[in-house]
Design a protein around this motif. Structure first.
Motif, PDB file in Angstrom:
ATOM      1  N   THR A  12       0.828  -1.205   0.000  1.00  0.00           N
ATOM      2  CA  THR A  12       0.000   0.000   0.000  1.00  0.00           C
ATOM      3  C   THR A  12       0.861   1.253   0.000  1.00  0.00           C
ATOM      4  O   THR A  12       0.606   2.201  -0.755  1.00  0.00           O
ATOM      5  N   ARG A  13       1.883   1.253   0.833  1.00  0.00           N
ATOM      6  CA  ARG A  13       2.758   2.425   0.911  1.00  0.00           C
ATOM      7  C   ARG A  13       3.418   2.707  -0.442  1.00  0.00           C
ATOM      8  O   ARG A  13       3.565   3.861  -0.855  1.00  0.00           O
ATOM      9  N   VAL A  14       3.802   1.656  -1.149  1.00  0.00           N
ATOM     10  CA  VAL A  14       4.452   1.820  -2.445  1.00  0.00           C
ATOM     11  C   VAL A  14       3.444   2.162  -3.536  1.00  0.00           C
ATOM     12  O   VAL A  14       3.710   2.980  -4.418  1.00  0.00           O
ATOM     13  N   ALA A  15       2.271   1.536  -3.483  1.00  0.00           N
ATOM     14  CA  ALA A  15       1.322   1.635  -4.594  1.00  0.00           C
ATOM     15  C   ALA A  15       0.564   2.955  -4.646  1.00  0.00           C
ATOM     16  O   ALA A  15       0.282   3.463  -5.739  1.00  0.00           O
ATOM     17  N   VAL A  16       0.209   3.505  -3.497  1.00  0.00           N
ATOM     18  CA  VAL A  16      -0.687   4.678  -3.493  1.00  0.00           C
ATOM     19  C   VAL A  16      -0.199   5.804  -4.411  1.00  0.00           C
ATOM     20  O   VAL A  16      -0.982   6.347  -5.193  1.00  0.00           O
ATOM     21  N   PRO A  17       1.079   6.197  -4.373  1.00  0.00           N
ATOM     22  CA  PRO A  17       1.513   7.280  -5.273  1.00  0.00           C
ATOM     23  C   PRO A  17       1.488   6.905  -6.748  1.00  0.00           C
ATOM     24  O   PRO A  17       1.579   7.784  -7.613  1.00  0.00           O
TER      25      PRO A  17
ATOM     26  N   ASP B 262     -12.980  -9.250  -2.252  1.00  0.00           N
ATOM     27  CA  ASP B 262     -11.956  -8.720  -1.349  1.00  0.00           C
ATOM     28  C   ASP B 262     -10.569  -8.884  -1.965  1.00  0.00           C
ATOM     29  O   ASP B 262      -9.747  -7.958  -1.931  1.00  0.00           O
ATOM     30  N   ASP B 263     -10.325 -10.048  -2.542  1.00  0.00           N
ATOM     31  CA  ASP B 263      -9.043 -10.266  -3.221  1.00  0.00           C
ATOM     32  C   ASP B 263      -8.859  -9.280  -4.370  1.00  0.00           C
ATOM     33  O   ASP B 263      -7.773  -8.728  -4.562  1.00  0.00           O
ATOM     34  N   GLU B 264      -9.908  -9.076  -5.150  1.00  0.00           N
ATOM     35  CA  GLU B 264      -9.824  -8.180  -6.293  1.00  0.00           C
ATOM     36  C   GLU B 264      -9.454  -6.762  -5.855  1.00  0.00           C
ATOM     37  O   GLU B 264      -8.638  -6.091  -6.497  1.00  0.00           O
ATOM     38  N   LEU B 265     -10.048  -6.320  -4.755  1.00  0.00           N
ATOM     39  CA  LEU B 265      -9.768  -4.962  -4.258  1.00  0.00           C
ATOM     40  C   LEU B 265      -8.298  -4.827  -3.841  1.00  0.00           C
ATOM     41  O   LEU B 265      -7.586  -3.937  -4.312  1.00  0.00           O
ATOM     42  N   HIS B 266      -7.853  -5.708  -2.974  1.00  0.00           N
ATOM     43  CA  HIS B 266      -6.490  -5.583  -2.451  1.00  0.00           C
ATOM     44  C   HIS B 266      -5.445  -5.923  -3.500  1.00  0.00           C
ATOM     45  O   HIS B 266      -4.317  -5.410  -3.446  1.00  0.00           O
ATOM     46  N   ASP B 267      -5.811  -6.776  -4.457  1.00  0.00           N
ATOM     47  CA  ASP B 267      -4.852  -7.140  -5.505  1.00  0.00           C
ATOM     48  C   ASP B 267      -4.488  -5.949  -6.391  1.00  0.00           C
ATOM     49  O   ASP B 267      -3.420  -5.954  -7.020  1.00  0.00           O
ATOM     50  N   VAL B 268      -5.346  -4.942  -6.446  1.00  0.00           N
ATOM     51  CA  VAL B 268      -4.995  -3.740  -7.209  1.00  0.00           C
ATOM     52  C   VAL B 268      -3.721  -3.128  -6.633  1.00  0.00           C
ATOM     53  O   VAL B 268      -2.780  -2.789  -7.362  1.00  0.00           O
ATOM     54  N   LEU B 269      -3.673  -3.008  -5.318  1.00  0.00           N
ATOM     55  CA  LEU B 269      -2.510  -2.413  -4.663  1.00  0.00           C
ATOM     56  C   LEU B 269      -1.286  -3.314  -4.784  1.00  0.00           C
ATOM     57  O   LEU B 269      -0.163  -2.832  -5.008  1.00  0.00           O
ATOM     58  N   VAL B 270      -1.494  -4.619  -4.666  1.00  0.00           N
ATOM     59  CA  VAL B 270      -0.376  -5.553  -4.814  1.00  0.00           C
ATOM     60  C   VAL B 270       0.206  -5.450  -6.219  1.00  0.00           C
ATOM     61  O   VAL B 270       1.433  -5.371  -6.401  1.00  0.00           O
ATOM     62  N   ARG B 271      -0.671  -5.433  -7.212  1.00  0.00           N
ATOM     63  CA  ARG B 271      -0.206  -5.369  -8.609  1.00  0.00           C
ATOM     64  C   ARG B 271       0.529  -4.070  -8.892  1.00  0.00           C
ATOM     65  O   ARG B 271       1.624  -4.076  -9.473  1.00  0.00           O
TER      66      ARG B 271
END
Length: 215
Positions: free
Chosen positions: A97-102, A135-144
């Protein structure tokens, strides 16, 4: 017929692994059940070799336990193991999350919103499979978007241990995470607020650690 290529062995192993893992997580193969490579190979339409390879991976990941020349069986759901897994997976989600948000684009935010709408609808209707998938789909956006393959692999490895308990609690009438917390996470992501997004992510995963607390 010359154009048809043999299916790579690794794909057969992965197919066996995914099928058996999902059956364990869903409860189709219950905790404590003895599993036999010959039986599962027949059900899956595979040879025993890829099933044995899948067994080895599932033992390593804590979903199976094996005593050589004796048995291979599904592990029990152990609260301490779930808490440990949730702590590790939560830490990885905070990291991505810290890496993905920006790095998020509008399309990524929209994908998270759509996933959360599906999640809320599934929770409302009692559809645990659809809820956990959304739930996986939501969080996987940030992981990807984070691009952190090591974190992604860790999440993939340990999430099934948590899912088994989530499913049980959902079936007992408990809730399955929080669409409200997801809303907070999405809004923080949309605003580019890294610290708030990480805070909400931590809160989500603390709640999952709490699933393993004694009733």
């Amino acid at each position: 017929m010359d154009a048809i290529q043999p299916v790579p062995r690794t794909l057969l192993r992965d197919r066996a692994y995914a099928s058996i893992r999902d059956a364990i997580v869903s409860g189709e193969i219950e905790p404590g059940a003895v599993v036999r490579d010959a039986d599962l190979a027949e059900q899956l339409g595979l040879s025993r070799a890829p099933v044995r390879e899948a067994f080895a991976r599932l033992v390593d990941e804590g979903l199976l336990e094996s005593k050589p020349q004796s048995y291979t069986r599904v592990t029990r759901v152990v609260a301490a193991d779930v808490r440990d897994a949730a702590a590790v997976v939560g830490a990885m989600h905070e990291l991505v999350t810290r890496v993905a948000v920006p790095r998020l684009f509008a399309a990524d935010i929209e994908a998270m919103r759509e996933a959360n709408e599906c999640f809320a609808a599934a929770v409302g209707s009692g559809d645990v499979d659809a809820a956990l998938h959304a739930d996986d789909e939501l969080h996987d956006v940030l992981v990807r978007v984070s691009g952190n393959h090591a974190a992604a692999a860790t999440i993939t490895r340990y999430t099934p241990l948590i899912r088994r308990l989530e499913r049980r609690r959902f079936g007992e009438g408990g809730n399955c995470r929080s669409a409200g917390l997801h809303d907070q996470l999405i809004e923080a992501c949309a605003a580019g607020d890294v610290d708030e997004a990480v805070r909400v992510t931590a809160e989500i995963w603390r709640g999952l650690e709490g699933l393993a607390d004694p009733d």
